[in-house]
Enzyme design. Structure first.
Site, short mmCIF file in Angstrom:
data_model
loop_
_atom_site.label_atom_id
_atom_site.label_comp_id
_atom_site.label_asym_id
_atom_site.label_seq_id
_atom_site.Cartn_x
_atom_site.Cartn_y
_atom_site.Cartn_z
N TYR A 160 0.83 -1.20 0.00
CA TYR A 160 0.00 0.00 0.00
C TYR A 160 0.87 1.26 0.00
O TYR A 160 1.86 1.35 0.73
CB TYR A 160 -0.92 0.05 1.24
N ASP A 211 0.80 6.30 6.91
CA ASP A 211 -0.48 5.58 6.88
C ASP A 211 -0.20 4.08 7.02
O ASP A 211 0.44 3.47 6.16
CB ASP A 211 -1.17 5.87 5.54
N HIS A 213 -2.65 1.89 7.15
CA HIS A 213 -3.71 1.29 6.35
C HIS A 213 -4.31 0.05 7.02
O HIS A 213 -4.45 -1.01 6.39
CB HIS A 213 -3.22 0.99 4.93
N GLU A 237 -1.61 7.03 10.86
CA GLU A 237 -2.99 6.92 10.37
C GLU A 237 -3.45 5.47 10.30
O GLU A 237 -2.67 4.59 9.91
CB GLU A 237 -3.03 7.55 8.97
N GLU A 263 -11.01 7.65 7.50
CA GLU A 263 -11.30 7.86 6.07
C GLU A 263 -12.41 6.94 5.58
O GLU A 263 -13.06 7.26 4.59
CB GLU A 263 -10.04 7.72 5.22
N TRP A 403 -6.42 -4.69 3.73
CA TRP A 403 -5.61 -4.00 2.71
C TRP A 403 -5.39 -2.56 3.13
O TRP A 403 -6.24 -1.91 3.65
CB TRP A 403 -6.29 -4.01 1.34
#
Ligand code: KDG
Ligand code: MG
Length: 403
Positions: A160, A211, A213, A237, A263, A403
């Protein structure tokens, strides 16, 4: 009062897929809203076309709050990304119309500017630490004051945040989900080295973000936070999936690294406990997936009570329409923190002419009336929708992971 007489939905693919709603009033005023839900575009287009647009015809476009309540409560089936993205598109379009009728940019209707611009962060990434640092130095030279750092994980073919294209990051790149591989142990070794190298190369006058993820367990996230603390990250994040929000308590016990999440949230109810328990520092809910400007303002107002600041999602799958709306919101909201900014391709920018711009690390929505963005429907018609999915992620033994 401007009466809604029509609403058109455009699904177009100028480099990537976007869904856009255009609301048309009897006096000729039009307003646009972004309705893009990455990988599930047609579900929102159908929700809008089949179930929302018929309910809009004949309504007073100025009654933004009433229409929001009507679509939210009236559906009976509340919340969820498809519903909230559809409501968001209507909401953005109505704010756009109100601004045009008033002859003012939307941020003026939201109380006016409370800052000179919205500080944004750019995305530096590369397959190696050195490549990422080189990209970060380019961002710094362009004036960015905040940069997100992602790099390849040694031994993993792809991961990612690491772009295939040098300038434009686009993970939704396959007609069916492609498969990435993941190793937490390898990842946890490389990220602290990346941050160490970044501080050495970029200095301390730039904010550095990262991030995760949704890939770590809470205790692993605590470990990462500790390891990054010496390099003063602006935020970490999506450290862990947020369905279990108590997990953030555990992370907090182990690190003072600021935490950002949200998000994929679509309602104030997703944010409430994390904010009220002060388990996060930045809320990343965004205008297109969380019910539009009207609902995002409510989330921000709640967050402001707890010194939680905004850090809205702004990846390429948010169209320039959402970007414009995010900037009007960001310029006017008291507890703005930062705005994500991933550049769109020239093809995308041409389909969505816009007034916003970047200078000195900040973006400004511009002073055009309304949102200051439109869709060129003739140009959009030249780009046909093609299914494009985000990847999935597996551990080395084949277990499906986040993911
Ligand atoms: O549609 C999903 C992307 O927008 C997301 O993967 C990007 O995590 C992301 C980010 O922080 O921009
Ligand atoms: Mg993210």
């Amino acid at each position: 009062m401007p009466k809604i007489v029509d609403a058109r939905i455009t699904v177009t693919r100028p480099g990537r897929n976007f869904v856009t709603l255009k609301v048309i009033c009897d006096d000729g005023t039009t307003g646009v809203g972004d309705a893009t839900l990455n990988g599930r575009e047609l579900a929102v287009a159908s929700y809008l076309g089949d179930h929302v647009v018929p309910c809009l015809i004949g309504r007073d476009a100025h009654r933004i709050e009433d229409i929001w309540q009507y679509l939210y409560k009236g559906a009976y089936w509340r919340r969820g990304p498809v519903t909230m993205t559809a409501i968001a598109a209507v909401d953005m379009a109505l704010w756009d119309i109100k601004g045009k009728v008033a002859g003012l940019p939307v941020y003026q209707l939201l109380g006016g500017a409370v800052r000179e611009g919205c500080t944004v962060y750019g995305h530096a990434n590369g397959t190696s630490i050195n490549d990422t640092i080189a990209a970060a130095l380019e961002y710094q030279a362009q004036g960015y004051k905040a940069i997100r750092l992602q790099c390849g994980v040694p031994g993993m073919a792809s991961t990612y945040g690491v772009s295939k294209d040098r300038y434009f990051y686009e993970p939704a790149d396959a007609a069916l989900p492609s498969e990435n591989m993941w190793s937490t142990a390898r990842y946890l070794r490389v990220v602290p080295d990346l941050f160490k190298a970044a501080r050495e190369a970029l200095g301390w006058d730039v904010h550095l973000l990262h991030d995760v993820h949704h890939r770590l367990t809470p205790i692993e996230a605590g470990r990462l936070g500790r390891d990054l603390e010496p390099y003063r990250p602006f935020w970490i994040e999506d450290a862990t999936p947020a369905e279990n929000q108590d997990a953030f308590r555990l992370i907090r016990q182990h690190t003072t690294a600021p935490l950002a999440v949200g998000e994929i949230f679509n309602s104030i109810w997703d944010c409430k406990d994390l904010i009220e328990n002060q388990l996060i520092d930045y809320i990343r809910a965004t205008v297109v997936h969380a019910g539009g400007i009207t609902h995002l303002r409510r989330i921000a107002a709640l967050a402001d009570l707890y010194q939680v600041r905004t850090g809205c999602h702004g990846a390429t799958d948010l169209s320039p329409v959402a970007m414009a709306a995010a900037l009007h919101f960001g310029l006017s909201v008291p507890n703005f923190g930062i705005q994500e900014y991933m550049r769109h391709t020239a093809e995308t920018d041409a389909v969505f002419p816009h007034a916003y711009g970047f200078a000195d690390g900040m973006m400004h929505p511009g002073d055009a009336v309304g949102l200051g963005v439109d869709i060129d429907e003739d140009l959009a018609a030249q780009y046909t929708y093609r299914p494009a999915y985000l990847p999935v992620n597996r551990l080395e033994d084949g277990t499906l992971w986040s993911w």
